[in-house]
Each structure stands twice: as structure tokens, then as C-alpha cells.
Write a protein that holds these residues in place. Structure first.
Motif, mmCIF file in Angstrom:
data_model
loop_
_atom_site.group_PDB
_atom_site.id
_atom_site.type_symbol
_atom_site.label_atom_id
_atom_site.label_comp_id
_atom_site.label_asym_id
_atom_site.label_seq_id
_atom_site.Cartn_x
_atom_site.Cartn_y
_atom_site.Cartn_z
ATOM 1 N N TRP A 512 -1.674 -51.620 -18.366
ATOM 2 C CA TRP A 512 -2.595 -50.479 -18.286
ATOM 3 C C TRP A 512 -2.398 -49.569 -19.486
ATOM 4 O O TRP A 512 -3.361 -49.114 -20.100
ATOM 5 N N GLU A 520 -8.230 -54.085 -17.120
ATOM 6 C CA GLU A 520 -8.285 -53.807 -15.687
ATOM 7 C C GLU A 520 -9.707 -53.608 -15.203
ATOM 8 O O GLU A 520 -10.006 -53.753 -14.027
ATOM 9 N N LEU A 521 -10.581 -53.207 -16.128
ATOM 10 C CA LEU A 521 -11.946 -52.850 -15.743
ATOM 11 C C LEU A 521 -12.944 -53.789 -16.397
ATOM 12 O O LEU A 521 -12.641 -54.429 -17.400
ATOM 13 N N SER A 522 -14.122 -53.809 -15.844
ATOM 14 C CA SER A 522 -15.189 -54.587 -16.477
ATOM 15 C C SER A 522 -15.493 -53.971 -17.845
ATOM 16 O O SER A 522 -15.178 -52.807 -18.094
ATOM 17 N N ASP A 525 -17.310 -50.733 -17.794
ATOM 18 C CA ASP A 525 -16.485 -49.646 -17.253
ATOM 19 C C ASP A 525 -15.440 -49.173 -18.254
ATOM 20 O O ASP A 525 -15.070 -48.002 -18.277
ATOM 21 N N VAL A 526 -14.979 -50.091 -19.085
ATOM 22 C CA VAL A 526 -14.030 -49.691 -20.127
ATOM 23 C C VAL A 526 -14.712 -48.709 -21.080
ATOM 24 O O VAL A 526 -14.137 -47.679 -21.462
ATOM 25 N N SER A 576 -6.916 -56.286 -11.541
ATOM 26 C CA SER A 576 -7.765 -56.437 -12.699
ATOM 27 C C SER A 576 -9.188 -56.837 -12.297
ATOM 28 O O SER A 576 -9.386 -57.774 -11.527
ATOM 29 N N LEU A 579 -11.424 -52.809 -9.933
ATOM 30 C CA LEU A 579 -11.391 -51.352 -9.834
ATOM 31 C C LEU A 579 -12.749 -50.766 -10.178
ATOM 32 O O LEU A 579 -13.505 -51.327 -10.974
ATOM 33 N N ASP A 580 -13.024 -49.627 -9.575
ATOM 34 C CA ASP A 580 -14.290 -48.943 -9.823
ATOM 35 C C ASP A 580 -14.028 -47.708 -10.667
ATOM 36 O O ASP A 580 -13.302 -46.805 -10.264
ATOM 37 N N VAL A 581 -14.626 -47.683 -11.834
ATOM 38 C CA VAL A 581 -14.272 -46.639 -12.801
ATOM 39 C C VAL A 581 -14.626 -45.237 -12.308
ATOM 40 O O VAL A 581 -13.851 -44.295 -12.483
#
Ligand SMILES: Nc1nc2c(ncn2[C@@H]2O[C@H](COP(=O)(O)OP(=O)(O)OP(=O)(O)O)[C@@H](O)[C@H]2O)c(=O)[nH]1
Ligand SMILES: [Mg+2]
Lengths: 664, 202
Positions: A512, A520-522, A525-526, A576, A579-581
Motif C-alpha cells: 500500500w 489495491e484499487l482499480s 479508482d487509483v 486488492s 476496495l471502494d475508493v
């Protein structure tokens, strides 16, 4: 000790030996004492007893290492001891033997009549007993058979090693586990610390801080057998049950047991009684966490409205706040990111920016030419560049390849990714290329769709992230320490749980932190997360609160399912892409507001988050005043903040001493 | 000591890009994903299998190969029952580095008897045509370094992957049996002047 009391034998095993050499008289004689080992419950006190066989125990001759009787016991350690030499010939390569070597031991009252001890005396002097709560640690050694070394809290010397020539050591440890938490020492894999979870962590931190050739988390891991075979969770279960029991007896005020982040874990309570020998941990009342809402992304129109006639951005704080609350719509990212990352100054005019871009383009291609123009022969003699190139080539092929922008074999974006990373090696040859950097560049290139702009934005981002990739990995280590500090002070129950699973140093957050949640995020979302973080709002090190927010959402599962070291690592790794940003950002902002609203915030927390720290809580950190009151630390003061955190941790490690906090 | 454990920890080591993660994924999920990310940090997967009548859970650990991350992967070496030293047959450097990986492992895993520790060597990417390391060279290295079993694998087409892991398990089980067998011998050795408990206490 021989008096009749109500006692229950929990474990009993014969054929447990002490190896000694009775060198009192100078005659080298190996002595093998056979005896029986027991664990007994004597009126609720758990006692470990060793008695030599045929021991006509003279109670006055028995060693009692009770709480307040340490003076009774006196083991003399003789390093040149025969049995040690004997063992050393077997194990000469084994350095650990220095530490755990069998010691010859004498009880002071017996030191009379050397060489004239009759057998009864000779044998009975080997008897010993101690209470499990006085046991500091156990060292488990294998040498064809198992032998154990005990270390008591009140004594700096060791009891004689017990050799299990006829088995039974595992059962002994299992029985002990019913009454104490045995956790592996970070220093020594064979050493089990008895019920001292806090100590283990502070040691971990010392390892982190005093990192030398052995590297960061050296010795941090958990013995996979202990963890995965479930003996550990058995212990935790036991403790949980124990606390559930206590809970019924002593109803504590709700705020005391309430989780600091406002969530109570059903069925879990913290032992906060101020019992002697228990560390009293300062708890802060954070109050309730404010509900926050996220907003719509900033639109292109809105952005343009915030430019003056010459193209200077206006109402910048407001603009940043809007970006913080909702991010940017994609169309405006290409432009806005350049400001957010600092490639474009906010107050520059359009003309100035055009000039800047021209200069930067020249500069970029000059650097690019430097590696492009190297002949194959030259490169053969430049092993560092060759290594960088080989790493980059490998990683470019393994970065976001499912994203349409980087899909396929002959995708030109891959070439750009490669070239920018190579040029960055020329820009910062000392750092060169380190794995993870391709992850940081990929979204930037995706947004910029332009080699030069992407490069300079990447340079700006790398300015923030540089320490993460430097040689001793200091950046990540510092962040792990800071995160652990935050978690400890904000969510003690969870921190203690992690700590009890040897995970208090939060190794599992490494990825992270290294690449800011990139994996970790799409991808989309990143982009959102990064632009929000680049506003620098709402506090310094907001990404650490994002970690706290994610952990906060996972802690219930982790604790309820009783995850051990390996399982925690696996669970976190497997978050990974799940998660929802927006959820995370909302929660993290809520935590930030909650913490900011707290009056008696410990100085380390304020320092890390960059809150003004007029009031220092001197009992939490004596080094507090050193970093000086005044405005919240800016980046250059971060170093101070870190060192104060480190001192704080050292401080608490030395305070902990033998005290035990039995939590979760 | 003598209690048999069904959980075996194996660790894949080797240069970045030799295919450690691909091998692990091929073995555990029977898939090959050419677009896999390079590894950051440490990961592991479990796989149950039976070897020669022994029920075993393999815990396969995979780490990042780059030098820079050494301090972050080495803590996880401890407790390994077997180490799979991996190189890629199309990358000579990765082959030359095998010795370093072995050294790093022994040092940080704190292996008690390095000569006896079960290493298995994997030459991966067997499917590629441009080889830089010959089978003979690799076999030679294995022979000289402790007679390690050597397998040429392909995570891509799955060649020899399962076989290599099974061999790793066999090696570990064989080690265990040998140690069990040795116990009485060692005991006698330690006590140069053995005395039975009865003698002592008479
Ligand atoms: N042709 C072929 N390619 C492979 C094979 N195994 C892996 N690859 C490819 O080689 C590259 C590296 O594989 P990884 O599994 O990511 O390598 P790694 O050893 O885990 O590398 P790090 O995580 O960086 O340490 C990827 O592009 C894979 O698709 C194989 O057996 N044959
Ligand atoms: Mg990998």
C-alpha cells in the motif's frame, strides 16, 4: 512448597533430564539428572515444578522463584562450563549456542561442602519450581531431542536446561499455552516470550530503527508452524474466552471498552484494569466520528472558471478543496494534474507555462538522448545501466497490461513507459530504476498521453515518493512506524490484536505504502485517490489515515476469524481490487475530522498528521518538547516528528519492561 | 520433533522476472497469466497434495526478486522446509545468480545444516527457443552444489511444474525421516559417558 494445598496436575512427564557437570571439585564429570516435570494448578496459581527422581525433597532446599522471592534463587553461570564445551563440539557452527548454552548452576546455600555433597543433596539441589506468571521466556532447542531453557522475569540468569530425552516437550508447551500466551521472540526464533506482547513489538520497532546489514524486518516473521497449525489461535481463543469471563464479572464503563475509532468489536473486550504488573495504557476519547459526504468530481467548466484572463489559476484553496471532496472529471485531469503535482505553478500564466513546457521538452530529450545514444559496446561496460534497462524491460511488460492503454504486444504506450523510465534513470542516476516505479508512472502516462508531460509529472510525484525507493527503504519504514503509532493510539484494541499476532509492525501494508495503493484499487479508482491525495488536504500524511480507514473496515473480520500472522498478510493481500475508493476516502476524512476534534491528542499523532501541537502531553513522550511547540510541522519538520515518534516508541519499550498488557 | 507436520513451507527464490509467480500460479491455480504484475512485497498460496501417501499442505511463498527489497523479503525465509532456486533458461544472468540466492537463503533462513537442506533447482521458461543456459551447465551446477534435483519447467505450458513441487515435498519428507531415524544415535553421542537414570540415582 511441600505443604498440602489444593492442587491439580495439568501436566506430568518423567524422563526429563538436566545435563550438568559437577565441576565444583575440578573433576570433570558429566552429570545427567533425571527427573519429572509437572505443571500444577495450585489454588489458581500455575506452577512449573521440576523434581529429580528419587528426590527426597527437603522443602527448604527447593528453589522458589516466586514473585517476591527472587533473592532466594541464585544461579551461577559459568561460561567455560564443561557441558557447554561438550555441546560446542557438537554444534561448533551454531552461534546461537553462545546464548542458550547450558549453564552449570548452583544454589547458594549449597555452595558449602564442595565435592562432598552426598547424593541426596546433589540431586535435590536440581529441583526447582516457579510460577508461570514469573516466566519471561522459554527457549526451545532441538538437538535430536528437545530441550528447553527458562528465563524468569525477576532474574537475569537462567534455570538449568531441561532435556526431554523421552519426549513430552510438545505436550508441555501445549499445556503451558493454556495459561500463557507464547509468542516467538523477534530476536530469536527459538525463543518464546511468555505473555509479553507489547515487548515483542517494541523490539520489532527497534529492529526497524536500528536497521543495519540485517535489514528491516529481520526476524519479524512468525514461525509458520506455530501460526498456521493453529496453536496460536487456540491461545488467542483462550484469552478471548478469559476476557469474556472477566467482562461478566466486572462491568466496565462503556467508554472504556469502546473502541477508539468508535466501533466496538462484539465479543472482544480489553483488559483495562489497573492491576499491578499490567501496563496502563492511556486511552484518548476521540468522540464520535463525524459523517462526511463525498461530492461530484470537479467539471471542466468549473476549472476554466477558476482561471483569470492570462490563465492564472484563482481561488486555489477553494479549488483544492473541491478536488479533495470529489476529485476531477476525467477530461480535466490532463491539465489539472500538472498543477496538483507541481509541474505547473498555480500562479503561472498560460504564456509562462508554454515557455516552461518548451524548456522541459528540450531538457527531457537531452536526457533521453544520453541513454539512446549509448552504443552497445558502451552499454556492455555500464553494468548499472544495463541492469536498470533489464529491470525496466521486464517490468514494463508486467504493468497494467490488462488496461486498454497498455494492452497487446506492440502497444506504443509500452515503449513510452520504457523510455520515460530509462530517461528517469538519467535524471536520477543514483536511484535509477526500482520496482514499483512503473506502477507510479503508468497512471500518469495514461492521463497525460504525452511523453514529456508524463515524465515531468512523474518526476514531481517521485519527489514525494523518493524515499520509498531509496536504499535502506527508509521511506517505507518511517511510514510503517508512523502508521503503527497512529493505529496504536487511535485503535488500541486492534493494534493489540495485531501485535499479539506479531503483526504490530504492519508489514502487510508495505505494498500500500510503497506505491500508494496502486495495486489495491482499480485503475480508475487509483486516478481518483491520487488526485485527492495530491491536494495535500485535509492533513499531512492523509494516506496513513487511508490505511487506517481500510484497516478499520477489515479489523472485525480479522479479529473475529482470529487470523494469525500469515492469514492477516493473506487477507490484506487479497483485498486488492475489492476496495471502494469513495468509501475509503469518506471514512479516512471522517477519521481525520474526528482526530482533529480531539483535545488531548497525543503529540506523536499531531506530529504525524501535521496538526498544531501547542499542548504536549509530556507523560506520553518525554521527547515531546524537543520538537518544539508552534505551528504544525511542515515537511522539513517531518524528520523531527519521526524521531519524536521513534523516541516515543523506544520510551514505551523501556517502560514496558516486564509489565504485561493482556489485550484482545 | 518426531511429530509429523502436514504443513510444508517452500519458498521460491530467484532473479526478478524468471517466473516465480507464474510457476506458483500455474501450480496452484493451473493458470498462466502473461499479464501478471511483478511482485511487490510477499505473497503466498496454499496447495494441498498427497505424496507417497503423505497428506501435505504446501505453503508456497513468493517474493520480489529485486536486490533493493532484500531486507523486506528475507524475514520470510525462516521456517522454510524447502527452497526452490529458480532461474530462467533464457537469461544467463539469472543462472549465474543462483549461488547468491542460495547464500542469501542459508544466511537469512538460518539453516542449521546447509549441506543437508533440501534445495530444488528450477530452470524455467523451457518453452522459449532462445536458450542461454544449457541443460548440462545447469545440471553441472546442481551436482557441484549439493546434488540438487534439477527440473526444467515451463509455467507457460505447465511442463514439469507439478513434478518439481512433488519432488520438493519428497525431499522434505525424506529429510524428516532421516532425522527421526538419527535421534537415538545422536543421543548416545552426546553423552560420552552415558549414564542411565537408574545408575545416577542409585
Ligand atoms: N515463455 C514463458 N514465459 C514465462 C514463463 N514463466 C513466466 N514467464 C513470463 O516471464 C515474465 C516474468 O514472470 P513472473 O512470474 O512475473 O516472474 P517473477 O520471477 O515472479 O518476477 P518478480 O516478481 O519480479 O520477482 C512474465 O512476463 C511471464 O509471463 C514460462 O514458463 N515461459
Ligand atoms: Mg513475482
Amino acid at each position: 512448597m511441600a505443604e498440602e494445598t489444593v492442587q491439580k496436575v495439568i501436566y506430568e512427564h518423567e524422563g526429563v533430564f538436566i545435563h550438568s557437570s559437577s565441576d565444583d571439585d575440578g573433576i570433570e564429570q558429566d552429570l545427567l539428572v533425571s527427573g519429572s516435570l509437572r505443571i500444577v494448578d495450585r489454588d489458581g496459581e500455575i506452577i512449573v515444578e521440576y523434581r529429580p527422581l528419587e528426590d527426597t525433597v527437603d522443602p527448604s532446599n527447593m528453589l522458589c522463584a516466586g514473585k517476591d522471592s527472587s533473592s532466594v534463587m541464585e544461579w551461577a553461570q559459568s561460561p567455560g562450563d564443561r557441558s557447554q564445551q561438550l555441546l560446542e563440539t557438537q554444534q561448533s557452527y551454531e552461534t546461537e549456542w553462545d546464548m542458550i548454552n547450558a549453564v552449570s548452576f548452583k544454589k547458594r546455600p549449597c555452595s558449602n561442602g564442595e565435592g562432598s555433597l552426598n547424593h541426596t543433596q546433589e540431586r535435590s539441589r536440581w529441583a526447582f519450581t516457579f510460577s508461570v506468571c514469573d516466566l519471561r521466556s522459554l527457549t526451545v532447542k532441538e538437538e535430536g531431542w528437545t530441550f528447553l531453557l527458562f528465563k524468569l522475569k525477576e532474574s537475569s540468569t537462567s534455570l538449568p536446561a531441561l532435556h526431554f530425552h523421552q519426549g513430552g516437550s510438545r505436550e508441555f508447551l501445549d499445556s503451558l499455552r493454556k495459561f500463557a500466551l507464547l509468542s516467538e521472540s523477534p530476536e530469536d526464533i527459538t525463543c518464546l516470550l511468555v505473555s509479553t506482547p507489547n515487548k515483542a513489538l517494541s523490539q520489532s520497532f527497534e529492529n526497524l530503527l536500528d536497521d543495519n546489514n540485517f535489514g528491516l524486518v529481520h526476524k519479524f516473521r512468525k514461525d509458520p508452524y506455530v501460526t498456521t497449525l493453529g496453536s496460536f489461535s487456540k491461545v488467542t481463543n483462550y484469552i478471548f474466552d478469559a476476557f469474556r469471563g472477566t467482562e461478566e464479572q466486572h462491568q466496565r464503563p462503556p467508554e472504556e471498552v469502546a473502541d477508539l475509532l468508535g466501533e466496538v468489536i462484539p465479543g472482544l473486550e480489553i483488559n483495562q484494569q489497573e492491576e499491578p504488573g499490567f501496563e496502563v495504557i492511556t486511552r484518548i476519547d476521540l468522540g464520535t466520528r463525524p459523517q462526511v459526504t463525498r461530492r461530484e468530481p470537479l467539471s471542466a467548466e468549473y476549472w476554466i472558471k477558476h482561471q483569470d484572463a492570462e490563465g492564472r489559476m484563482i481561488r486555489i484553496p477553494h479549488l483544492k478543496q473541491t478536488i479533495f471532496k470529489g476529485g476531477l472529471c476525467h477530461a480535466i485531469r490532463k491539465e489539472a494534474w500538472k498543477f496538483l503535482l507541481g509541474y505547473f505553478p498555480w500562479n503561472s500564466t498560460l504564456e509562462e507555462r508554454k515557455a516552461l513546457q518548451r524548456n522541459k521538452t528540450d531538457e527531457y530529450f537531452r536526457m533521453k538522448l544520453q541513454w539512446k545514444s549509448l552504443s552497445e559496446e558502451q552499454e556492455k561496460r555500464n553494468s548499472r545501466l544495463r541492469d536498470y534497462r533489464s529491470l525496466i524491460e521486464k517490468d514494463v511488460n508486467r504493468t497494467d497490461r490488462t488496461n486498454r492503454f497498455y494492452e497487446g504486444i506492440d502497444n506504443p504506450s509500452l515503449v513510452l513507459l520504457h523510455d520515460i523510465l530509462m530517461t528517469y534513470c538519467m535524471y536520477d542516476f543514483d536511484l535509477g530504476y526500482v520496482q514499483g516505479m512503473s506502477d507510479l508512472l503508468s497512471p500518469i502516462l495514461f492521463v497525460m498521453e504525452n511523453e514529456v508531460d508524463a515524465f515531468w509529472c512523474f518526476v514531481s510525484f517521485m519527489d514525494q515518493m523518493h524515499q520509498n525507493f531509496e536504499e535502506p527503504m527508509q521511506g517505507v519504514k518511517t511510514q510503517l512506524i508512523q502508521l503503527s503509532t497512529l493505529l496504536r493510539l487511535l485503535d488500541l484494541a486492534f493494534w493489540n490484536y495485531l501485535e499479539s499476532q506479531d503483526s504490530g509492525y504492519l508489514y502487510f501494508c508495505f505494498r500500500w505504502l510503497l506505491i500508494r495503493f496502486k495495486r489495491e484499487l482499480s485503475f480508475q479508482d487509483v486516478l481518483r485517490l491520487w488526485e485527492v491525495m495530491w491536494t495535500g488536504l485535509p492533513c499531512q500524511n492523509f494516506h496513513l489515515l487511508i490505511c487506517c480507514a481500510i484497516l478499520d473496515s477489515e479489523k472485525q473480520k480479522i479479529m473475529e476469524e482470529n487470523y494469525g500472522f500469515n492469514e492477516i498478510l493473506k487477507h490484506i493481500n487479497e483485498l486488492s481490487m475489492k476496495l471502494d475508493v469513495e468509501e475509503i476516502l469518506q471514512k479516512a476524512e471522517g477519521i481525520c475530522l474526528q482526530v482533529r476534534g480531539c483535545k488531548d491528542l497525543p503529540a506523536p499523532v499531531s506530529n504525524i498528521l501535521g496538526f498544531p501541537t501547542e499542548v504536549f502531553i509530556s507523560d506520553l513522550t518525554e521527547s515531546g518538547p524537543k520538537s518544539g511547540p508552534g505551528p504544525g510541522p511542515r515537511p522539513q519538520q517531518l524528520q523531527d516528528a519521526c524521531s519524536s515518534v521513534q523516541e516515543h516508541l523506544r520510551e514505551s519499550s523501556s517502560h514496558n519492561g516486564c509489565k504485561v498488557a493482556f489485550i484482545s | 520433533m518426531t511429530t509429523k507436520t502436514s504443513l510444508l513451507k517452500v519458498i521460491l527464490l530467484g532473479d526478478g522476472g524468471v517466473g516465480k509467480s507464474s510457476i506458483m500460479n500455474r501450480y496452484v491455480t493451473n493458470k498462466f497469466d502473461a499479464h501478471l504484475f511483478h511482485t511487490i512485497g510477499v505473497e503466498f498460496l496454499n496447495k494441498d497434495l498427497e505424496v507417497d501417501g503423505h497428506q501435505v499442505t504446501l505453503q508456497i511463498w513468493d517474493t520480489a526478486g529485486q536486490e533493493r527489497f532484500r531486507s523486506l523479503r528475507t524475514p520470510f525465509y525462516r521456517g522454510s522446509d524447502c527452497c526452490l532456486l529458480t532461474f530462467s533458461v533464457d537469461d544467463n544472468q539469472s543462472f549465474l545468480n543462483l549461488g547468491n540466492w542460495k547464500k542469501e537463503f542459508i544466511y537469512y533462513a538460518d539453516v542449521k545444516e546447509p549441506e543437508k537442506f533440501p534445495f530444488v533447482v528450477l530452470g524455467n521458461k523451457l518453452d522459449v527457443t532462445e536458450r542461454q543456459v544449457s541443460t548440462e551447465e545447469a545440471q553441472q551446477w546442481c551436482k557441484e552444489n549439493g546434488d540438487y534435483p534439477y527440473y526444467e519447467t515451463s509455467a507457460k505450458d505447465s511442463t514439469n511444474v507439478a513434478i518439481a513441487f512433488e519432488e520438493a515435498v519428497r525431499r522434505v519428507l525424506a529429510m524428516d525421516e532421516r532425522t527421526d531415524h538419527l535421534i537415538p544415535t545422536d543421543t548416545v553421542k552426546l553423552h560420552r559417558k552415558p549414564r542411565s537414570a537408574a545408575t545416577c540415582c542409585s
